[in-house]
Each structure stands twice: as structure tokens, then as C-alpha cells.
Design an enzyme around this catalytic site. Structure first.
Site, PDB file in Angstrom:
ATOM      1  N   ILE A 303      -1.613 -10.752   2.489  1.00  0.00           N
ATOM      2  CA  ILE A 303      -2.183 -11.625   1.468  1.00  0.00           C
ATOM      3  C   ILE A 303      -3.605 -11.934   1.901  1.00  0.00           C
ATOM      4  O   ILE A 303      -3.847 -12.851   2.693  1.00  0.00           O
ATOM      5  CB  ILE A 303      -1.364 -12.940   1.301  1.00  0.00           C
ATOM      6  CG1 ILE A 303       0.140 -12.668   1.117  1.00  0.00           C
ATOM      7  CG2 ILE A 303      -1.927 -13.774   0.137  1.00  0.00           C
ATOM      8  CD1 ILE A 303       0.538 -12.043  -0.227  1.00  0.00           C
ATOM      9  N   GLY A 306      -7.594  -7.668   3.367  1.00  0.00           N
ATOM     10  CA  GLY A 306      -8.341  -6.435   3.071  1.00  0.00           C
ATOM     11  C   GLY A 306      -9.850  -6.601   3.168  1.00  0.00           C
ATOM     12  O   GLY A 306     -10.396  -7.675   2.912  1.00  0.00           O
ATOM     13  N   CYS A 309     -11.545  -7.543  -0.021  1.00  0.00           N
ATOM     14  CA  CYS A 309     -10.694  -8.490  -0.698  1.00  0.00           C
ATOM     15  C   CYS A 309     -11.258  -9.892  -0.575  1.00  0.00           C
ATOM     16  O   CYS A 309     -11.713 -10.289   0.494  1.00  0.00           O
ATOM     17  CB  CYS A 309      -9.350  -8.354   0.000  1.00  0.00           C
ATOM     18  SG  CYS A 309      -8.314  -9.724  -0.181  1.00  0.00           S
ATOM     19  N   GLY A 393      -8.933  -5.476  -7.215  1.00  0.00           N
ATOM     20  CA  GLY A 393      -9.116  -6.731  -7.953  1.00  0.00           C
ATOM     21  C   GLY A 393     -10.580  -6.998  -8.245  1.00  0.00           C
ATOM     22  O   GLY A 393     -10.943  -8.109  -8.637  1.00  0.00           O
ATOM     23  N   ARG A 405      -2.046  -6.714 -11.444  1.00  0.00           N
ATOM     24  CA  ARG A 405      -1.775  -6.804 -10.005  1.00  0.00           C
ATOM     25  C   ARG A 405      -2.008  -8.247  -9.543  1.00  0.00           C
ATOM     26  O   ARG A 405      -1.418  -8.725  -8.605  1.00  0.00           O
ATOM     27  CB  ARG A 405      -2.723  -5.851  -9.265  1.00  0.00           C
ATOM     28  CG  ARG A 405      -2.474  -5.798  -7.780  1.00  0.00           C
ATOM     29  CD  ARG A 405      -3.265  -4.668  -7.113  1.00  0.00           C
ATOM     30  NE  ARG A 405      -2.704  -4.393  -5.804  1.00  0.00           N
ATOM     31  CZ  ARG A 405      -3.074  -5.021  -4.699  1.00  0.00           C
ATOM     32  NH1 ARG A 405      -4.012  -5.931  -4.731  1.00  0.00           N
ATOM     33  NH2 ARG A 405      -2.491  -4.738  -3.545  1.00  0.00           N
TER      34      ARG A 405
HETATM   35  P1  XMP Z   1      -8.492  -2.458   3.929  1.00  0.00           P
HETATM   36  O1  XMP Z   1      -8.878  -3.611   4.822  1.00  0.00           O
HETATM   37  O2  XMP Z   1      -7.752  -1.398   4.644  1.00  0.00           O
HETATM   38  O3  XMP Z   1      -7.487  -3.106   2.862  1.00  0.00           O
HETATM   39  O4  XMP Z   1      -9.679  -1.945   3.185  1.00  0.00           O
HETATM   40  C1  XMP Z   1      -6.847  -2.360   1.858  1.00  0.00           C
HETATM   41  C2  XMP Z   1      -5.838  -3.232   1.133  1.00  0.00           C
HETATM   42  O5  XMP Z   1      -6.479  -4.330   0.466  1.00  0.00           O
HETATM   43  C3  XMP Z   1      -5.702  -4.735  -0.656  1.00  0.00           C
HETATM   44  N1  XMP Z   1      -6.596  -4.806  -1.805  1.00  0.00           N
HETATM   45  C4  XMP Z   1      -7.108  -5.930  -2.299  1.00  0.00           C
HETATM   46  N2  XMP Z   1      -6.884  -7.204  -1.968  1.00  0.00           N
HETATM   47  N3  XMP Z   1      -8.411  -7.878  -3.635  1.00  0.00           N
HETATM   48  C5  XMP Z   1      -7.494  -8.181  -2.683  1.00  0.00           C
HETATM   49  O6  XMP Z   1      -7.260  -9.362  -2.451  1.00  0.00           O
HETATM   50  C6  XMP Z   1      -8.693  -6.615  -4.008  1.00  0.00           C
HETATM   51  O7  XMP Z   1      -9.516  -6.376  -4.884  1.00  0.00           O
HETATM   52  C7  XMP Z   1      -7.994  -5.588  -3.322  1.00  0.00           C
HETATM   53  N4  XMP Z   1      -7.971  -4.258  -3.465  1.00  0.00           N
HETATM   54  C8  XMP Z   1      -7.111  -3.797  -2.514  1.00  0.00           C
HETATM   55  C9  XMP Z   1      -4.614  -3.712  -0.855  1.00  0.00           C
HETATM   56  O8  XMP Z   1      -3.419  -4.262  -0.370  1.00  0.00           O
HETATM   57  C10 XMP Z   1      -5.102  -2.539  -0.015  1.00  0.00           C
HETATM   58  O9  XMP Z   1      -4.055  -1.713   0.427  1.00  0.00           O
END
Ligand code: XMP
Length: 494
Positions: A303, A306, A309, A393, A405
Site C-alpha cells: 500500500i 511504489g 506512487c 494511478g 483500481r
Molecule cells: P515499483 O516501486 O517497483 O512499484 O516501481 C511498482 C508497483 O507500484 C504500484 N503502482 C502504483 N501505486 N499509484 C500507486 O499508489 C500508482 O499510480 C501506481 N502504479 C503502480 C503497483 O502495485 C506496482 O506493481
């Protein structure tokens, strides 16, 4: 007497990657001997416990094929319609097929001249072609060695003059071993596969067989096809059923907050209507895990860790990743449900710390987004090469897909989006293979320091120590100017 803290502020501490290190222990394990075999879900084993994220700048079929060939798993993103998704699943599942199906085989028409066939083979990048009439009957086979000038073939002759007409063919039930032996014995490079009436149904090539042998660690299903996952929304039962029908191995119910009770109901419904394993995520607490263990084949944790993120700053909610993984794993391991740590992994050390905290596999986005196999093109800025990487997101990704999502309704206007991610660029990194080599190699080193030869043994033995801010500064390269970038550590990452 005044209490120093109000009850709301008597809070537990939650830790992430940089807060902890693996305590070195007595060991006889040489890193190269450490076995990374693990599970990503109840019935799916992998040779390396590494998964590429279901993001539109990370995993499409090309990435999923490469991940599975190198022993991991790719999860196709869901910013595409159902037909495109089915097509993408087929691309992965058939990528290493022994028999290339007829519609993908380059064939020559008996009416063509030698020159035309030669030009066609150069254009299509093949070294030979079955000669097939309009009924689909195999009349012969032509290869570039048959028509090179020194053989004094007249370029204007019909191809039927130059082709070999005593063709070695195989039937559809041929396996890789027999195909290899057949080609070896006859010193040929390709064998048309025909039915009882000599109609072409496919082609086996030596190149294809050697390629399959090259990937000894590849993750394959019982029929020898590469394994692959796909993301589906918690309420997308139709998409889930279409993916299942197309032969996908694992469905990843993809939601930023899977401890929403409607999401759990949706996930349960999907689980009941498919054969594939169903992994549910993301969650970050033991209570969420309690609500999933009775039906999920795997639980995905993360949660807000990322790289792209912004969930934690936008919503004020989240859970530092080492604590999140260990809480979920405490519950999941008692029910034999595998756990995937998703997001925030910058170094191989973070990946193996996730496993020590209780994960069975890790999922990464930013680590792979800069590779050749990720979707999107390379752009050059100030003389450096980059590829696009964006959060699912982010406004851009939500506009080209779904905002569900994040459990939000589809807005009417762009400025109504409340994004939880950013759009970014990440340095171009070359091939996935070299990135995976660094990642898996670093994880094996971690297993060596702790003395665990297999993943279960490592999980059992590993212990964390808590690191201070000073300890963390000491961990990184410090007090030097880096002159040559290491393949697994870039000063820009600090
Ligand atoms: P990393 O750190 O490996 O993370 O680039 C990839 C993971 O991040 C999540 N993810 C998101 N989380 N907003 C979020 O809060 C986003 O826009 C978003 N896009 C991806 C997802 O779980 C991914 O595997």
C-alpha cells in the site's frame, strides 16, 4: 497527572527496507549454489521469485515472454480491451511453441520465380520456405542455399525447378527430441508438419528447438508453454473468464485497496468462475490477510511503496513495506498461501529483505521499466537515454484505462481525476536478462550471508537488525566520488 500521549498517539512503529538489514550468520552456502525456486501462488512454481508489474509501461507480451524464459513471471497489464488481452495471452503462451502454426509460416507459391522467392525470404527474415499450392498441399521446400548463384539456378525459373521435392515432413504429434533427431540425421534446418492429406499444418525449425534449449530455467506449464499472469479488476468477471479461457495461468485481482469488502466479494466471485489461480491484492495488514486466506491462491502486498506512487501523500494512508509484508505473511504462511511483495524495490537487497520478511516472491515496476522488453520507445534527453514509466494511478494511465483500481468513478473531465501516481521517465537499461541477472545474483548473495540454501530455509534462518539513520548512510557508497557506475548500483539511485 497528565498522560504524556493521547491515546490516538500511542502508535506502533512500522518499518521499511532501509530500516533493517539481514543479520549475517554462520554459513556454508556459496551464493551461486543458493536455489531461488519458489512459488508465486498455490500451484505456480518459478525458478526465480521475480515478477514484472502489471503496468502499461512494464508488462506486455514481449516482457512476459522474456520473464518466463528467464525463470520468472510477467503479469500483463489491463489497460487494453478484452480482445487485445486475449491476443496478448496467446502471444505469450505460443511464443515457444515447437510447431509454428501455418498462418505464421512463410510459404512460397509454386507460381513464383526463384528471384521472387529469394526476395520474399530476405524480406521476411527466413532461410527457407515450404512450397505450398492453393489447397495447402506441400509440394516441396526451398531454402536460400538452393538458390545461391553458384548453383547456376536461373533466377527466372519457377521455384518448382529449384526446390527439393522429396520433402522430409513430420506429423503433428512430433516432440522436440524426435524433431531434433530428424533434422540432425537429414542435415536440414526445417521440417514442415503435415496432416494425413499432406496439407501444411505448421513448421518446426532447428532455430526454434535450439532456442527452447537455451532457456533451461524457463517457467512452463504442463504442455511446455510459457507461463503468464494477467491483471483484472475486482468486478471484471467477464474479462477474468476470457483470460482463463485463453489459457492464462494466474489472474491477479488488481486493486489499490483489496481490503475493501466489495473488492473481496468481487474477487471471490471471480475465483469461483475460473480454473486459473487467483492472486488478490494489494493489502498491507494482518486483518486483510485474515479476510483473504480462505479463498485466495496468493496475496499481494503493497500500500503505497511504489516508486511512481503517491497514494501515501495523497490519501495519508499506507503501510511501510517490511512491516506490511511481515504482517500479511504471519497470517498467510499459517494457511499455506504464498505472499508477493509488490513495490518499492530499488536494489536486490530490498528484494531479498522482502523474502526474509515472509514474501515468497517480489514484484517490480521501476526496476524493469527501462529495459528493452518493456513497452514504449527510448527517448534521449540531454544525451541520456530514457524510457517512459508511469503509475497506473497517474492521470495519463487512468485516461487510457480504468480508474477502478483506485475505486473511483470515471470522471467526465480531465481535471476531475484525483491521481495516486505520477508519470515519469526512467534510465534506459538494455536487456531484461542483464537486469534479472543482477537482481537474482544479489538475492543469492543475501542467502549466502544468512546461510539459507533454499528459499524456505532462508526464510526460516533470516533475522533482521534495526538500522539507524547513521547506519543507513554507512550502507551506501560514501565519502567517495564514484568513477565507474556499477551494474547494480547507480549513484543517481541514492
Ligand atoms: P515499483 O516501486 O517497483 O512499484 O516501481 C511498482 C508497483 O507500484 C504500484 N503502482 C502504483 N501505486 N499509484 C500507486 O499508489 C500508482 O499510480 C501506481 N502504479 C503502480 C503497483 O502495485 C506496482 O506493481
Amino acid at each position: 497527572e497528565h498522560e504524556p500521549y493521547s491515546s490516538k498517539l500511542r502508535v506502533p512503529e512500522a518499518l521499511t527496507f532501509d530500516d533493517v538489514l539481514l543479520r549475517p550468520k554462520e554459513s556454508r552456502v556459496e551464493p551461486d549454489d543458493a536455489d531461488l525456486t519458489s512459488r508465486v501462488s498455490k500451484s505456480i512454481e518459478v525458478s526465480v521469485p521475480i515478477i514484472s508489474a502489471a503496468m502499461d509501461t512494464v508488462t506486455e507480451s514481449e516482457m512476459a515472454v522474456a520473464m518466463a524464459r528467464h525463470g520468472g513471471l510477467g503479469v500483463l497489464h489491463r489497460n487494453m480491451n478484452v480482445d487485445e488481452m486475449v491476443e496478448e495471452i496467446h502471444r505469450v503462451k505460443s511464443a515457444d511453441d515447437l510447431i509454428i502454426p501455418t498462418d505464421s509460416v512463410v510459404t512460397a507459391d509454386p507460381e513464383m520465380t526463384v528471384r521472387e522467392v529469394d526476395e520474399m525470404m530476405v524480406r521476411e527474415g527466413v532461410g527457407g520456405a515450404p512450397v505450398v499450392n492453393t489447397r495447402g498441399e506441400v509440394l516441396g521446400i526451398i531454402s536460400s542455399t538452393d538458390i545461391r548463384p553458384h548453383l547456376e539456378v536461373n533466377e527466372d525459373d519457377a521455384v518448382t525447378e529449384a526446390m527439393t521435392d522429396e520433402v522430409i515432413t513430420a506429423s503433428e504429434d512430433i516432440d522436440a527430441r524426435d524433431a531434433f533427431d530428424l533434422m540432425y540425421e537429414h542435415k536440414i534446418e526445417r521440417v514442415p508438419v503435415v496432416d494425413d492429406e499432406n496439407l501444411l499444418v505448421g513448421l518446426v525449425t532447428m532455430q526454434g528447438i535450439l532456442q527452447r534449449r537455451e532457456y533451461g530455467e524457463a517457467v512452463r506449464d504442463d504442455d511446455g508453454r510459457l507461463r503468464c499472469g494477467v491483471a483484472v479488476g475486482p468486478f471484471e468477471t467477464d474479462r477474468a473468464e476470457a483470460a482463463d479461457e485463453a489459457g492464462v495461468d494466474i489472474l491477479f485481482i488488481d486493486c489499490a485497496h483489496a481490503h475493501n469488502l466489495n473488492v473481496i466479494e468481487g474477487a471471490r466471485e471471480i475465483k469461483e468462475s475460473v480454473d486459473a489461480d487467483v492472486v488478490v491484492g494489494n493489502v498491507g495488514t494482518r486483518e486483510a490477510a485474515e479476510d483473504l486466506v480462505d479463498f485466495a491462491d496468493g496475496i499481494k502486498v503493497g500500500i503505497g511503496p511504489g516508486s511512481i506512487c503517491t497514494t501515501r501523500v495523497v490519501s495519508g494512508s499506507g503501510m511501510p513495506q517490511i512491516t506490511a509484508v511481515s504482517q500479511v505473511a504471519d497470517v498467510a504462511s499459517r494457511h499455506d498461501v504464498p505472499v508477493i511483495a509488490d513495490g518499492g524495490i530499488r536494489y536486490s537487497g530490498d528484494a531479498i529483505k522482502s523474502i526474509a520478511a515472509g514474501a515468497d516472491a517480489v514484484m517490480l515496476g521501476s526496476y524493469f521499466a527501462g529495459t528493452e522488453e518493456a513497452p514504449g520507445r527510448v527517448v534521449t534527453m540531454n544525451g541520456k537515454k530514457y524510457k517512459q514509466y508511469r503509475g497506473m494511478g497517474s492521470v495519463g494511465a487512468m485516461k487510457s484505462g480504468d480508474s477502478d483500481r483506485y475505486l473511483k468513478d470515471e470522471p467526465q473531465d480531465d481535471d476531475e481525476y484525483v491521481p495516486e501516481g505520477v508519470e515519469a521517465a526512467t534510465p534506459y537499461k538494455g536487456t531484461l536478462e542483464s537486469e534479472l541477472h543482477q537482481l537474482a545474483g544479489g538475492m543469492q548473495s543475501g542467502m549466502g550471508y544468512v546461510g539459507g540454501e533454499t528459499i524456505p530455509e532462508f526464510k526460516e534462518r533470516s533475522e533482521f537488525v534495526r538500522v539507524s539513520a547513521a547506519g543507513q548512510a554507512e550502507s551506501h557508497a560514501h565519502d567517495v566520488v564514484i568513477t565507474d557506475e556499477a551494474p547494480n548500483y547507480s549513484p543517481a539511485d541514492e
